[in-house]
Scaffold this active site. Structure first.
Site, PDB file in Angstrom:
ATOM      1  CE  LYS A  86      -9.692  -3.482   9.378  1.00 53.47           C
ATOM      2  NZ  LYS A  86      -8.506  -3.013   7.927  1.00 53.47           N
TER       3      LYS A  86
ATOM      4  CE  LYS B 224     -13.270   6.715   7.258  1.00 50.01           C
ATOM      5  NZ  LYS B 224     -12.899   6.782   5.732  1.00 50.01           N
TER       6      LYS B 224
ATOM      7  CB  SER C 201      -9.960   7.971   8.272  1.00 51.32           C
ATOM      8  OG  SER C 201      -8.686   7.238   7.491  1.00 51.32           O
TER       9      SER C 201
ATOM     10  CE  LYS D  12     -10.047  -1.716   0.810  1.00 48.35           C
ATOM     11  NZ  LYS D  12      -9.598  -1.224   2.265  1.00 48.35           N
TER      12      LYS D  12
ATOM     13  CB  THR E   5      -2.262   2.461   9.093  1.00 49.07           C
ATOM     14  OG1 THR E   5      -3.318   2.443   8.101  1.00 49.07           O
ATOM     15  CG2 THR E   5      -2.784   0.220   8.907  1.00 49.07           C
TER      16      THR E   5
HETATM   17  P1  NAD Z   1       0.606   0.145  -0.811  1.00 52.79           P
HETATM   18  O1  NAD Z   1      -0.189  -0.036  -1.927  1.00 52.79           O
HETATM   19  O2  NAD Z   1       0.928   1.137  -0.332  1.00 52.79           O
HETATM   20  O3  NAD Z   1       1.753  -0.991   0.039  1.00 52.79           O
HETATM   21  C1  NAD Z   1       1.752  -2.502  -0.380  1.00 52.79           C
HETATM   22  C2  NAD Z   1       3.204  -3.136  -0.199  1.00 52.79           C
HETATM   23  O4  NAD Z   1       2.801  -4.007  -0.300  1.00 52.79           O
HETATM   24  C3  NAD Z   1       4.008  -2.139  -1.973  1.00 52.79           C
HETATM   25  O5  NAD Z   1       4.725  -2.429  -1.059  1.00 52.79           O
HETATM   26  C4  NAD Z   1       3.898  -3.656  -2.531  1.00 52.79           C
HETATM   27  O6  NAD Z   1       5.116  -3.990  -3.917  1.00 52.79           O
HETATM   28  C5  NAD Z   1       3.975  -5.337  -1.767  1.00 52.79           C
HETATM   29  N1  NAD Z   1       3.280  -5.874  -2.386  1.00 52.79           N
HETATM   30  C6  NAD Z   1       2.126  -6.111  -3.891  1.00 52.79           C
HETATM   31  N2  NAD Z   1       2.304  -7.591  -3.852  1.00 52.79           N
HETATM   32  C7  NAD Z   1       3.493  -8.163  -2.952  1.00 52.79           C
HETATM   33  C8  NAD Z   1       3.622  -9.497  -3.041  1.00 52.79           C
HETATM   34  N3  NAD Z   1       2.982 -10.630  -4.185  1.00 52.79           N
HETATM   35  N4  NAD Z   1       4.798  -9.535  -2.265  1.00 52.79           N
HETATM   36  C9  NAD Z   1       5.348  -8.774  -1.659  1.00 52.79           C
HETATM   37  N5  NAD Z   1       4.971  -7.499  -1.550  1.00 52.79           N
HETATM   38  C10 NAD Z   1       3.770  -6.987  -2.021  1.00 52.79           C
HETATM   39  O7  NAD Z   1      -0.771  -0.356   0.222  1.00 52.79           O
HETATM   40  P2  NAD Z   1      -0.961  -0.401   1.244  1.00 52.79           P
HETATM   41  O8  NAD Z   1      -1.338   0.531   2.196  1.00 52.79           O
HETATM   42  O9  NAD Z   1       0.453  -0.173   2.422  1.00 52.79           O
HETATM   43  O10 NAD Z   1      -1.666  -1.619   2.115  1.00 52.79           O
HETATM   44  C11 NAD Z   1      -1.149  -3.209   2.345  1.00 52.79           C
HETATM   45  C12 NAD Z   1      -2.051  -3.602   3.110  1.00 52.79           C
HETATM   46  O11 NAD Z   1      -2.623  -3.082   4.226  1.00 52.79           O
HETATM   47  C13 NAD Z   1      -3.459  -3.982   2.053  1.00 52.79           C
HETATM   48  O12 NAD Z   1      -3.969  -5.442   2.629  1.00 52.79           O
HETATM   49  C14 NAD Z   1      -4.194  -2.737   2.684  1.00 52.79           C
HETATM   50  O13 NAD Z   1      -5.696  -3.381   2.316  1.00 52.79           O
HETATM   51  C15 NAD Z   1      -3.968  -3.272   4.211  1.00 52.79           C
HETATM   52  N6  NAD Z   1      -4.622  -1.411   5.086  1.00 52.79           N
HETATM   53  C16 NAD Z   1      -4.046  -0.703   4.641  1.00 52.79           C
HETATM   54  C17 NAD Z   1      -4.398   0.514   5.167  1.00 52.79           C
HETATM   55  C18 NAD Z   1      -3.538   1.439   4.820  1.00 52.79           C
HETATM   56  O14 NAD Z   1      -4.455   2.623   5.661  1.00 52.79           O
HETATM   57  N7  NAD Z   1      -2.909   2.602   3.961  1.00 52.79           N
HETATM   58  C19 NAD Z   1      -5.384   0.611   6.646  1.00 52.79           C
HETATM   59  C20 NAD Z   1      -5.634  -0.997   6.952  1.00 52.79           C
HETATM   60  C21 NAD Z   1      -5.385  -2.085   6.222  1.00 52.79           C
END
Ligand code: NAD
Length: 422
Positions: A98, A74, A353, A110, A194
């Protein structure tokens, strides 16, 4: 702006080292590490996509299936121009850990495509999403490997993917991906899960550290699906969010930013940059702010040996996967900063999920209240299990080490029972 590739930290080597370290700390047999140091399977595929100008462009897609001893693989699918094989492998390892920490019956996987969705039309993204699923379909399945959204992918992308997979199978198989829109088997609250889970963990961490959340000062990096939802829920808990950055820039106001208005502004403009009611701020300044809680919710390798010494927060709660480098971790430990690791803090997404997948399999759907209360229970339990486990260990281990050890113990026992290792 800090870039995750600038630090030259290989996340796959970091993840392997974290497993090796936990295996050593627990005194587990070496074959546990041998079994877990690489993904069970890794697939790289050429993804040809017709662009709007009629030309074919070939993208590189990846899927890592790390370990499935506790359940099907997953993990999310990331669209990002700089993504590579090692990043995907690392993220799949962290998913295994996790799920074991969160006690959801999944393994770790992934996926990713190296592309820049910001420079692609919606139709091009749709063709890419469908072609990715077509290429990976031999190794996916709702009881085998179940993708979800991640950076730059969302419910719409999941709907295209579920549709494409259903076409290949010639029956509706909504359980093939999670994070879908409600209309096609999605789960109420998945998009914000999340961030909401993170907010519950922040509440528990604050309680554990005797910090009142009322007017607690928060700095937040990343304002996507995770960051924006976290900000909104923290706002409801009475916290004061003083700074937010995204890839385009950042905004700071010492009296607090309104998370609802900031979300609305970001939906309209695509960024938090130039939000009226604050001044500009960059990542480095954000990390050095005088705040109670720092929440990195963007990408990996953001808190580094360079930025960690300047951090003043009492608590760091990791929304992003792998935001802290190992060197930074050592510095944070020396500074006595309480770090709640990604593998625990951001497990709300995979937890909901799991709820979505259960509902798809049963074709029976729960109410918002049921989902919310189950999520809260799972997050509170996960935090408190790891916190209690850490406190019972003798050697001043961090929450990250404790979470790895807690997960590794579960994984090693299950692998032993199944005859996978000694
Ligand atoms: P997203 O694409 O919706 O958002 C990413 C955000 O990070 C955006 O606001 C982007 O502008 C910002 N960003 C990217 N590079 C940056 C930088 N250099 N400096 C500052 N901001 C920056 O992605 P998301 O789903 O919110 O995921 C964010 C993190 O959380 C990732 O590491 C992802 O693996 C993790 N995550 C996401 C989920 C989920 O359910 N979406 C679950 C667990 C973990």
């Amino acid at each position: 702006m800090t870039n995750n590739k600038n630090t030259h930290v290989n996340p796959f080597q970091v993840a392997q080292h974290q497993i090796e370290h936990a295996v050593e700390q627990l005194g587990l047999p070496q074959d546990v590490y041998e079994r877990l140091k690489n993904p069970d399977r890794f697939m790289e595929a050429a993804i040809p996509v017709e662009m709007d100008d009629g030309k074919i462009r070939v993208f590189t897609g990846y899927r890592a299936q790390h370990n499935n001893v506790l359940g099907p693989y997953k993990g999310g699918i990331r669209f990002h121009p700089e993504v590579d094989a090692d990043e995907v492998k690392a993220l799949s390892i962290w998913m295994t850990i996790k799920c074991a920490v969160a006690q959801v019956p999944f393994g770790g996987g992934k996926g990713a495509v190296a592309c820049n969705p910001q420079q692609m039309s919606a139709k091009e993204i749709e063709r890419l999403s469908r072609r990715y699923i077509w290429a990976m379909s031999p190794i996916l399945g709702s009881k085998v490997d179940i993708p979800a959204p991640d950076v730059n992918t969302n419910a719409q992308v999941m709907a295209w993917m579920a549709d494409e997979y259903s076409k290949i199978r010639q029956y509706n198989d909504f359980g093939i991906v999670t994070g879908k829109p409600l209309e096609v088997g999605g789960c109420i609250g998945r998009e914000a899960a999340t961030g909401k889970g993170l907010a519950y963990v922040i509440r528990e961490a604050a309680r554990a550290k005797n910090l009142s959340l009322k007017n607690a000062v928060i700095a937040l990096q990343g304002f996507g699906k995770v960051g924006s939802a976290t900000a909104r829920f923290l706002g409801k808990l009475g916290c004061k969010i003083i700074a937010v950055t995204d890839i385009f820039g950042g905004v700071y106001n010492k009296n607090g930013l309104d998370p609802e208005k900031l979300s609305e502004y970001c939906r309209e403009t695509g960024s938090v940059k130039d939000f009226p009611g604050g001044t500009d701020i960059g990542n480095e300044e954000l990390f050095a702010l005088d705040c109670d809680i720092l929440v990195p919710a963007a990408l990996q390798n953001q808190i580094t040996a360079e930025t960690a010494p300047g951090i003043k927060a009492k608590i760091i709660v990791e929304g992003a996967n792998g935001p802290t480098t190992p060197e930074a971790d050592v510095i944070l430990k020396e500074k006595n900063i309480f770090v709640v690791p990604d593998i625990l803090a951001n497990s709300g997404g995979v937890t909901v999920s799991y709820f979505e997948w259960v509902q798809n399999n049963y074709t029976y759907y729960w109410t918002e209240k049921e989902i919310e209360s189950r999520l809260e229970l799972k997050m509170v339990e996960a935090f408190n299990h790891v916190f209690a486990y850490m406190n019972q260990l003798e050697n001043n281990v961090t929450m990250r080490e404790a979470a790895f050890m807690y997960a590794l113990q579960r994984l090693a026992e299950a692998m032993k029972m199944r005859g996978w290792c000694g």
